[in-house]
Design a protein around this motif. Structure first.
Motif, PDB file in Angstrom:
ATOM      1  N   VAL A 132      50.920  37.537  42.065  1.00 52.76           N
ATOM      2  CA  VAL A 132      51.547  36.211  42.011  1.00 52.76           C
ATOM      3  C   VAL A 132      50.489  35.100  41.962  1.00 52.76           C
ATOM      4  N   ASN A 133      49.234  35.492  41.645  1.00 52.83           N
ATOM      5  CA  ASN A 133      48.163  34.513  41.411  1.00 52.83           C
ATOM      6  C   ASN A 133      47.905  33.602  42.605  1.00 52.83           C
ATOM      7  N   ILE A 134      47.874  34.217  43.790  1.00 51.35           N
ATOM      8  CA  ILE A 134      47.528  33.477  45.017  1.00 51.35           C
ATOM      9  C   ILE A 134      46.223  34.074  45.545  1.00 51.35           C
ATOM     10  N   SER A 135      45.431  33.241  46.230  1.00 48.95           N
ATOM     11  CA  SER A 135      44.091  33.652  46.676  1.00 48.95           C
ATOM     12  C   SER A 135      44.058  35.001  47.398  1.00 48.95           C
ATOM     13  N   VAL A 136      43.073  35.792  47.040  1.00 44.50           N
ATOM     14  CA  VAL A 136      42.764  37.043  47.735  1.00 44.50           C
ATOM     15  C   VAL A 136      41.287  36.990  48.123  1.00 44.50           C
ATOM     16  N   GLY A 137      40.777  38.034  48.761  1.00 46.90           N
ATOM     17  CA  GLY A 137      39.372  37.975  49.190  1.00 46.90           C
ATOM     18  C   GLY A 137      38.787  39.345  49.454  1.00 46.90           C
ATOM     19  N   THR A 138      37.507  39.346  49.840  1.00 49.62           N
ATOM     20  CA  THR A 138      36.801  40.550  50.288  1.00 49.62           C
ATOM     21  C   THR A 138      36.232  40.226  51.662  1.00 49.62           C
ATOM     22  N   ILE A 139      36.327  41.159  52.610  1.00 42.32           N
ATOM     23  CA  ILE A 139      35.760  40.939  53.954  1.00 42.32           C
ATOM     24  C   ILE A 139      34.736  42.044  54.213  1.00 42.32           C
TER      25      ILE A 139
END
Ligand code: AHG
Ligand code: MN
Ligand code: MN
Length: 346
Positions: A132-139
């Motif tokens: 849905v094209n909302i921010s994701v990340g890597t931790i």
């Protein structure tokens, strides 16, 4: 010739200056550079969206690919994991790696040069938001490999968060940002896409001590424990309630995005214990979600707790162990902890 103070400071220069100041060694510096490089590749894959053919679930038609967490993997979960694994396999700085997407840790093979660090990561956090094209990340989190251990097993990763030597996340949002700590403050770098380099854009992030903003998945309210019910009940009561002020709520459902907002403008993030996840100990994972975020938040002047214990002091018992999480603005985390303490004291 001395460097022009007006020249933007790249991640590379920042890390070299940290090395010269004696705060980091060359191996850890290069390890962080490798992780940052992998994050750039993930950022490119995420940014392509539907054009890159990377949206949707992993696995073959009709058969989802399920990870150790019992969760269906997205294509980008798998790809991000592969990018991080490949980038880190040959650097020579690691003794082993562990990931949310892999059942067990993986020691660096005898054929490769081996270093003294252990790297843990959540390759793609917030993966329900990919399509849905909302921010994701890597931790990520970095620990030392215990002395004398050449081929580390899962048990060698079970070190409390206070033992982390570095931690960070990369957020793939409107801009790609890397937020990093090596135990001397929390610093933010923004990816300059034209030159392909992370540039220092905020030195010494500082979380406001007080806040009027909380982040929680409210749909779980009826499953929460009594102290959480009481705490959030008082937040919702606003000006007329015991807290005497109105609160606002935000929930992205990407921990990286929620924590980034909190590091920037304050707030409290919580994923408490609830009756759905109680048997597992919580929803979020200690080793590659809660601990690195707790380290970053503490280094920015905030606090992080399970509600009953300082997060960084939890003695891990499993690589994929889950914990309840409260982190962010110090006063608010302390308030949430107080509700738990008062409840437990009867
Ligand atoms: P992941 O995508 O790595 O499994 O992590 C998702 C986590 C975290 O990012 C987020 O805060 C939380 O799960 C969202 O949970 P809900 O869907 O229950 O809101
Ligand atoms: Mn996650
Ligand atoms: Mn993930």
């Amino acid at each position: 010739m001395s460097p022009n103070p007006a020249t933007p400071v790249s991640l590379t220069r920042h890390l070299l200056e940290e090395q010269r100041a004696g705060r980091i060694n060359a191996d850890l510096r290069l390890l962080i550079e490798v992780v940052a490089r992998a994050c750039k590749s993930i950022s490119i894959a995420v940014g392509k969206g539907a054009l890159g053919g990377v949206l949707g679930d992993a696995g073959t038609a009709g058969e989802a690919s399920i990870n150790i967490q019992g969760e269906a993997q997205k294509k980008l979960d798998v790809l991000s994991n592969e990018i991080l694994m490949e980038a880190n396999a040959w650097g020579g700085h690691l003794a082993g790696l562990a990931s949310e997407e892999m059942d067990h840790s993986v020691p660096i093979s005898d054929a490769q040069p081996r270093g003294n660090y252990l790297l843990l990561f959540d390759p793609l956090d917030g993966s329900s938001n990919i399509d849905v094209n909302i921010s994701v990340g890597t931790i990520f989190s970095v620990l030392r490999c215990p002395d004398g251990i050449g081929q580390p097993g899962d048990e060698h990763y079970l070190q409390p968060g206070t033992d982390q030597v570095a931690a960070g996340y990369c957020t793939y949002g409107p801009s790609t940002m890397l937020v990093l700590t090596i135990g001397h403050g929390t610093h933010a770098f923004t990816l300059d896409r034209e030159i392909g380099s992370f540039v220092l854009t905020q030195r010494g992030m500082a979380i406001p001590e007080d806040t009027k903003e909380f982040a929680v998945n409210m749909s779980n309210q009826r499953f929460w424990e009594a102290p959480m019910q009481a705490y959030v009940g008082d937040l919702l009561a606003g000006k007329e309630g015991p807290r005497g002020k109105d609160f606002n709520m935000r929930w992205v459902a990407s921990m990286v995005a929620d924590v980034h907002r909190i590091l920037t403008r304050g707030g409290i993030f919580s994923y408490p214990l609830d009756s759905k996840c109680a048997a597992k100990g919580g929803k979020l994972r200690l080793m590659y979600e809660a601990n690195p975020m707790a380290f970053l938040v503490e280094q920015a002047g905030g606090a992080a707790s399970t509600g009953r214990q300082r997060m960084l002091e939890v003695q891990p018992t499993g690589l994929h162990q889950r914990v309840p999480v409260f982190l962010g603005s110090r006063t608010e985390v302390e308030a949430a902890v107080k509700y738990h303490a008062e409840h437990d004291a009867g």
